[in-house]
Motif scaffolding. Structure first.
Motif, PDB file in Angstrom:
ATOM      1  N   ASP A 246      -2.353  23.409 -74.225  1.00 47.36           N
ATOM      2  CA  ASP A 246      -1.022  23.421 -74.828  1.00 47.36           C
ATOM      3  C   ASP A 246      -0.442  22.006 -74.903  1.00 47.36           C
ATOM      4  O   ASP A 246       0.238  21.643 -75.875  1.00 47.36           O
ATOM      5  CB  ASP A 246      -0.092  24.330 -74.026  1.00 47.36           C
ATOM      6  N   ALA A 247      -0.735  21.193 -73.890  1.00 47.08           N
ATOM      7  CA  ALA A 247      -0.287  19.799 -73.918  1.00 47.08           C
ATOM      8  C   ALA A 247      -0.979  19.031 -75.039  1.00 47.08           C
ATOM      9  O   ALA A 247      -0.363  18.183 -75.705  1.00 47.08           O
ATOM     10  CB  ALA A 247      -0.551  19.130 -72.572  1.00 47.08           C
ATOM     11  N   VAL A 248      -2.254  19.319 -75.255  1.00 46.61           N
ATOM     12  CA  VAL A 248      -2.985  18.670 -76.354  1.00 46.61           C
ATOM     13  C   VAL A 248      -2.364  19.038 -77.694  1.00 46.61           C
ATOM     14  O   VAL A 248      -2.122  18.172 -78.543  1.00 46.61           O
ATOM     15  CB  VAL A 248      -4.475  19.079 -76.322  1.00 46.61           C
ATOM     16  N   ILE A 249      -2.120  20.326 -77.894  1.00 41.31           N
ATOM     17  CA  ILE A 249      -1.521  20.784 -79.152  1.00 41.31           C
ATOM     18  C   ILE A 249      -0.201  20.071 -79.398  1.00 41.31           C
ATOM     19  O   ILE A 249       0.062  19.564 -80.495  1.00 41.31           O
ATOM     20  CB  ILE A 249      -1.330  22.314 -79.125  1.00 41.31           C
ATOM     21  N   GLN A 250       0.657  20.017 -78.375  1.00 42.05           N
ATOM     22  CA  GLN A 250       1.959  19.377 -78.527  1.00 42.05           C
ATOM     23  C   GLN A 250       1.815  17.877 -78.773  1.00 42.05           C
ATOM     24  O   GLN A 250       2.572  17.295 -79.558  1.00 42.05           O
ATOM     25  CB  GLN A 250       2.810  19.629 -77.280  1.00 42.05           C
ATOM     26  N   THR A 251       0.836  17.244 -78.119  1.00 35.20           N
ATOM     27  CA  THR A 251       0.599  15.812 -78.320  1.00 35.20           C
ATOM     28  C   THR A 251       0.219  15.518 -79.764  1.00 35.20           C
ATOM     29  O   THR A 251       0.757  14.598 -80.401  1.00 35.20           O
ATOM     30  CB  THR A 251      -0.506  15.312 -77.370  1.00 35.20           C
ATOM     31  N   VAL A 252      -0.706  16.303 -80.295  1.00 38.17           N
ATOM     32  CA  VAL A 252      -1.152  16.107 -81.676  1.00 38.17           C
ATOM     33  C   VAL A 252      -0.006  16.379 -82.646  1.00 38.17           C
ATOM     34  O   VAL A 252       0.228  15.611 -83.590  1.00 38.17           O
ATOM     35  CB  VAL A 252      -2.360  17.011 -81.979  1.00 38.17           C
ATOM     36  N   GLN A 253       0.715  17.464 -82.418  1.00 38.86           N
ATOM     37  CA  GLN A 253       1.812  17.817 -83.314  1.00 38.86           C
ATOM     38  C   GLN A 253       2.961  16.804 -83.256  1.00 38.86           C
ATOM     39  O   GLN A 253       3.702  16.646 -84.228  1.00 38.86           O
ATOM     40  CB  GLN A 253       2.324  19.217 -82.981  1.00 38.86           C
ATOM     41  N   SER A 254       3.076  16.089 -82.125  1.00 37.38           N
ATOM     42  CA  SER A 254       4.133  15.088 -81.987  1.00 37.38           C
ATOM     43  C   SER A 254       3.772  13.766 -82.651  1.00 37.38           C
ATOM     44  O   SER A 254       4.616  12.870 -82.734  1.00 37.38           O
ATOM     45  CB  SER A 254       4.435  14.844 -80.501  1.00 37.38           C
ATOM     46  N   GLY A 255       2.540  13.625 -83.094  1.00 32.54           N
ATOM     47  CA  GLY A 255       2.142  12.413 -83.809  1.00 32.54           C
ATOM     48  C   GLY A 255       1.777  11.244 -82.913  1.00 32.54           C
ATOM     49  O   GLY A 255       1.692  10.106 -83.402  1.00 32.54           O
ATOM     50  N   ILE A 256       1.553  11.462 -81.626  1.00 34.89           N
ATOM     51  CA  ILE A 256       1.104  10.368 -80.764  1.00 34.89           C
ATOM     52  C   ILE A 256      -0.323   9.999 -81.192  1.00 34.89           C
ATOM     53  O   ILE A 256      -1.209  10.849 -81.198  1.00 34.89           O
ATOM     54  CB  ILE A 256       1.101  10.789 -79.280  1.00 34.89           C
ATOM     55  N   GLN A 300       3.582   5.093 -75.953  1.00 34.29           N
ATOM     56  CA  GLN A 300       2.746   6.279 -76.115  1.00 34.29           C
ATOM     57  C   GLN A 300       2.457   6.935 -74.764  1.00 34.29           C
ATOM     58  O   GLN A 300       2.486   8.167 -74.640  1.00 34.29           O
ATOM     59  CB  GLN A 300       1.417   5.888 -76.779  1.00 34.29           C
ATOM     60  N   ALA A 301       2.161   6.118 -73.749  1.00 34.14           N
ATOM     61  CA  ALA A 301       1.856   6.649 -72.426  1.00 34.14           C
ATOM     62  C   ALA A 301       3.052   7.398 -71.849  1.00 34.14           C
ATOM     63  O   ALA A 301       2.909   8.473 -71.245  1.00 34.14           O
ATOM     64  CB  ALA A 301       1.432   5.519 -71.489  1.00 34.14           C
ATOM     65  N   GLU A 302       4.223   6.844 -72.036  1.00 30.52           N
ATOM     66  CA  GLU A 302       5.438   7.492 -71.526  1.00 30.52           C
ATOM     67  C   GLU A 302       5.679   8.816 -72.244  1.00 30.52           C
ATOM     68  O   GLU A 302       6.041   9.821 -71.615  1.00 30.52           O
ATOM     69  CB  GLU A 302       6.622   6.548 -71.728  1.00 30.52           C
ATOM     70  N   PHE A 303       5.479   8.823 -73.543  1.00 28.76           N
ATOM     71  CA  PHE A 303       5.683  10.033 -74.342  1.00 28.76           C
ATOM     72  C   PHE A 303       4.676  11.110 -73.930  1.00 28.76           C
ATOM     73  O   PHE A 303       5.032  12.278 -73.723  1.00 28.76           O
ATOM     74  CB  PHE A 303       5.520   9.688 -75.819  1.00 28.76           C
ATOM     75  N   PHE A 304       3.397  10.726 -73.766  1.00 21.37           N
ATOM     76  CA  PHE A 304       2.377  11.700 -73.361  1.00 21.37           C
ATOM     77  C   PHE A 304       2.676  12.253 -71.976  1.00 21.37           C
ATOM     78  O   PHE A 304       2.538  13.457 -71.730  1.00 21.37           O
ATOM     79  CB  PHE A 304       0.981  11.084 -73.389  1.00 21.37           C
ATOM     80  N   ALA A 305       3.079  11.399 -71.043  1.00 21.66           N
ATOM     81  CA  ALA A 305       3.376  11.837 -69.677  1.00 21.66           C
ATOM     82  C   ALA A 305       4.492  12.882 -69.677  1.00 21.66           C
ATOM     83  O   ALA A 305       4.451  13.860 -68.905  1.00 21.66           O
ATOM     84  CB  ALA A 305       3.757  10.644 -68.808  1.00 21.66           C
ATOM     85  N   ALA A 306       5.472  12.698 -70.561  1.00 24.63           N
ATOM     86  CA  ALA A 306       6.571  13.660 -70.644  1.00 24.63           C
ATOM     87  C   ALA A 306       6.081  15.009 -71.166  1.00 24.63           C
ATOM     88  O   ALA A 306       6.482  16.073 -70.664  1.00 24.63           O
ATOM     89  CB  ALA A 306       7.665  13.105 -71.545  1.00 24.63           C
ATOM     90  N   ILE A 307       5.205  14.978 -72.173  1.00 24.12           N
ATOM     91  CA  ILE A 307       4.646  16.224 -72.711  1.00 24.12           C
ATOM     92  C   ILE A 307       3.820  16.935 -71.640  1.00 24.12           C
ATOM     93  O   ILE A 307       3.900  18.158 -71.467  1.00 24.12           O
ATOM     94  CB  ILE A 307       3.793  15.925 -73.957  1.00 24.12           C
TER      95      ILE A 307
END
Length: 471
Positions: A246-256, A300-307
């Motif tokens: 689910d984190a992967v899906i959200q990461t991809v959909q968020s455009g990171i 990007q790292a900060e955004f991914f960590a939050a997701i």
């Protein structure tokens, strides 16, 4: 497709093979090898699919030699199986009808580097690691990384991808054009160096992924990329695989713009800890890599960590140190060997499927339940940023019932991926092992593929027995 099916297809050598081999031996001498050890090494050796040796192996050194060999084989109806380093997993290099293994590993030169245009022309035998080693001083690199140090010709023939496909695409996206020797000996160039063209049929894409059944690639023109200013790699643990997906899906959909995002389930993590002696959290993990400027990578790292935190994961521990990054990705690339520690003495069946990213969580959850219900050992890893995951089944090949259970699982996995509108193979290719699922996946398109094969190779000498089930 079962082992029994593959074994039943072994047939007597074609009548003209002996004549073709004798003629090539007369011309090329010691570079035409008929010793059993060399022939066995040029059959399938990577998984449990049985080894089917060619009658001879020829070590080509030039494009002209490839053409001359093809002309002799075409005249006498001798099968030709192109060979790079033999790292394919679905029996692509087997010779079920005997014939000649055409080893291209000595054709390993960079022919033309166009640094200002970000492209390079190479021979098919050069490996991805050798190419990048020679490019290092230019500030450029070739990003496709299937894990094995495969040859670029083989990677194009199987439409390989790997850990970096989520950002850089697959071989399909990074081959500008190829030169190939066709079954009748014609040498064709499919495209010029321009980055785009509307001129005629896309023969490049036809040959990329054709697994040596339509032509033998002798040159490739490839896209290159600038080495990023900053590269950060790290690990992020999750309570379970579904939350990681689910984190992967959200990461991809968020455009990171992740460069790599790899899943290892709990079994895979345990195997990697044991084999690679690497310190990892003992739970499902995502291995992540980010490319860009120092500022953009930090963001990007900060955004991914939050997701990840939103999905129950974390903390995300990353590093830009070359040694730490190399150790992490070596552990990932060594997973095939690591998996064997989960059942010493067992053999591995490595299989893959790919589904739309939005279906990833459900497909993997069903697959894990299937593994557990059938008493199998099958750690899961995956290039999950593009919906591609691998199951490595560990089994006793001498136990017929166990092999049958494993093969039944692979069939269910392939059909499950199709149910999610995915594919039976995201990057391993079809070869011999996945032929049985193409009709379900492609329908009438498979018939069109057969027609193309018949027109371009009417004598069926180029890698026969691959992609298509026997008529």
């Amino acid at each position: 497709m079962t082992l029994a099916d593959i074994r039943r297809e072994i047939s007597a050598p074609r009548p003209g093979t002996a004549t073709a081999v004798a003629l090539l031996k007369q011309r090329f001498g010691e570079r035409l090898v008929t010793g059993e050890d060399v022939r066995r090494a040029h059959g399938h050796t990577r998984t449990y699919i049985p080894n089917q040796m060619p009658d001879a192996v020829f070590f080509a050194e030039t494009e002209e030699e490839v053409r001359d060999v093809v002309l002799v084989c075409h005249e006498h109806g001798c099968p030709i199986i192109a060979f790079g380093v033999g790292s394919s997993l679905e029996g692509h290099v087997n010779a079920p009808s005997g014939g000649l293994s055409l080893d291209l590993s000595r054709m390993d030169r960079i022919l033309q580097l166009n640094a200002e245009d970000f492209d390079v022309t190479v021979e098919p035998g050069i490996t991805r690691e050798a190419l990048n080693a020679q490019l290092r001083d230019t500030g450029l690199f070739f990003p496709i990384d299937p894990g094995a140090n495969a040859s670029l010709g083989g990677m194009a023939a199987t439409r390989a991808s790997g850990t970096s496909a989520v950002r850089y695409g697959t071989m399909r996206d990074n081959v500008i054009g190829v030169t190939a020797v066709m079954a009748d000996g014609r040498i064709i160039r499919t495209a010029r160096r321009a980055k785009k063209t509307s001129a005629g049929y896309d023969l490049t894409r036809l040959l990329v992924g054709s697994e040596g059944t339509l032509g033998i690639i002798t040159r490739l023109n490839l896209k290159l990329y600038g080495i990023p200013d900053t590269i950060l790699s790290g690990v992020c643990p999750f309570p379970d695989v579904r939350q990681a997906c689910d984190a992967v899906i959200q990461t991809v959909q968020s455009g990171i713009p992740v460069a790599r995002i790899e899943l290892l389930d709990a079994e895979a993590i345990e195997a990697s800890i044991a084999y690679s002696k690497i310190d990892l959290p003992r739970s499902p993990c995502l291995f992540v890599e980010l490319h860009g400027s120092a500022a953009s990578v930090a963001e990007q790292a900060e955004f991914f960590a939050a997701i990840a935190e939103e999905n129950g994961g974390g903390p995300f521990a990353g590093s830009t140190r070359t040694e730490e990054r190399a150790k992490l990705w070596k552990a990932r690339h060594d997973f095939y060997w690591a998996s064997l520690t989960l059942r010493p003495g067992a053999q591995a069946i490595a299989t893959d499927v790919c589904v739309p990213v939005s279906s990833l969580s459900d497909c993997i959850a069903e697959t894990q339940a299937d593994i557990a219900e059938n008493g199998l050992i099958g750690p899961i890893v995956g290039h999950v940023g593009d919906g591609n995951f691998h199951v490595t089944l560990l089994l006793d090949q001498d136990n017929e019932e166990e092999v049958e259970r494993a093969e039944a699982f692979i069939a269910r996995l392939s059909l499950r991926a199709l149910r999610f509108d995915g594919t039976c193979t995201g990057e391993h290719g079809v070869g011999q092992g996945k032929r049985g699922y193409l009709e379900d996946e492609l329908g009438e398109a498979l018939g069109v593929m057969r027609q193309i094969k018949q027109v371009l190779d009417p004598k069926n000498i180029l890698n026969p027995g691959k992609i298509f089930m026997p008529a």
